[in-house]
Design a protein around this motif. Structure first.
Motif, short mmCIF file in Angstrom:
data_model
loop_
_atom_site.label_atom_id
_atom_site.label_comp_id
_atom_site.label_asym_id
_atom_site.label_seq_id
_atom_site.Cartn_x
_atom_site.Cartn_y
_atom_site.Cartn_z
N UNK A 18 0.82 -1.21 0.00
CA UNK A 18 0.00 0.00 0.00
C UNK A 18 0.86 1.26 0.00
N UNK A 19 1.95 1.25 0.76
CA UNK A 19 2.85 2.40 0.77
C UNK A 19 3.47 2.63 -0.61
N UNK A 20 3.92 1.55 -1.23
CA UNK A 20 4.56 1.70 -2.54
C UNK A 20 3.54 2.12 -3.61
N UNK A 25 1.26 6.50 -7.10
CA UNK A 25 0.14 7.36 -7.49
C UNK A 25 0.48 8.82 -7.23
N UNK A 26 1.06 9.11 -6.07
CA UNK A 26 1.42 10.49 -5.74
C UNK A 26 2.53 11.01 -6.65
N UNK A 66 -6.82 10.06 -1.69
CA UNK A 66 -6.91 8.79 -0.95
C UNK A 66 -5.53 8.19 -0.74
N UNK A 67 -4.66 8.31 -1.75
CA UNK A 67 -3.29 7.80 -1.63
C UNK A 67 -2.53 8.55 -0.54
N UNK A 68 -2.74 9.86 -0.45
CA UNK A 68 -2.09 10.65 0.61
C UNK A 68 -2.55 10.17 1.98
N UNK A 69 -3.85 9.95 2.10
CA UNK A 69 -4.39 9.52 3.40
C UNK A 69 -3.91 8.12 3.79
#
Length: 115
Positions: A18-20, A25-26, A66-69
């Motif tokens: 999930x982190x990667x 995405x970011x 959502x990726x940031x969160x």
């Protein structure tokens, strides 16, 4: 295998993935915005509004939010788990972060879809 209810994923491997994924995405979102700004000769409100009123950009922006969160939640969870040993304090801090994160998500959704 022991799982933790406070972890976003089901295990450390899921959190790692999930982190990667959120980082990719970011990175894509940042590269897109920087290149859009760099390649636009004259940025006006109309051009900026046109960009963010397109459906793909709205979806991409919400995906980035959502990726940031997700990225922030996993990082905060790891830091709090490592450095805050008092379980009650850690629970309160995690709850406060979750409330703030959902508030940001709600505000971001209203802002993005309000354009």
């Amino acid at each position: 295998m022991v799982t933790n209810a406070a972890s976003f994923g089901r295990s450390g491997v899921h959190d790692f993935i999930l982190l990667r994924a959120s980082a990719v995405i970011l990175a894509c979102y940042t590269i897109f915005l920087v290149s859009f700004i760099a390649l636009s000769s004259h940025l006006t409100f109309d051009i900026w509004h046109g960009l963010f009123s397109a459906l793909p950009m709205k979806v991409f922006t919400l995906l980035a939010l959502i990726a940031v969160l997700i990225h922030a939640w996993i990082g905060v969870w790891q830091v709090l788990t490592d450095y805050v040993k008092n379980v009650a304090l850690r629970g309160v801090l995690q709850f406060a972060f979750v409330v703030a994160a959902f508030s940001y998500l709600a505000a971001g959704t209203v802002i993005v879809w309000g354009v």
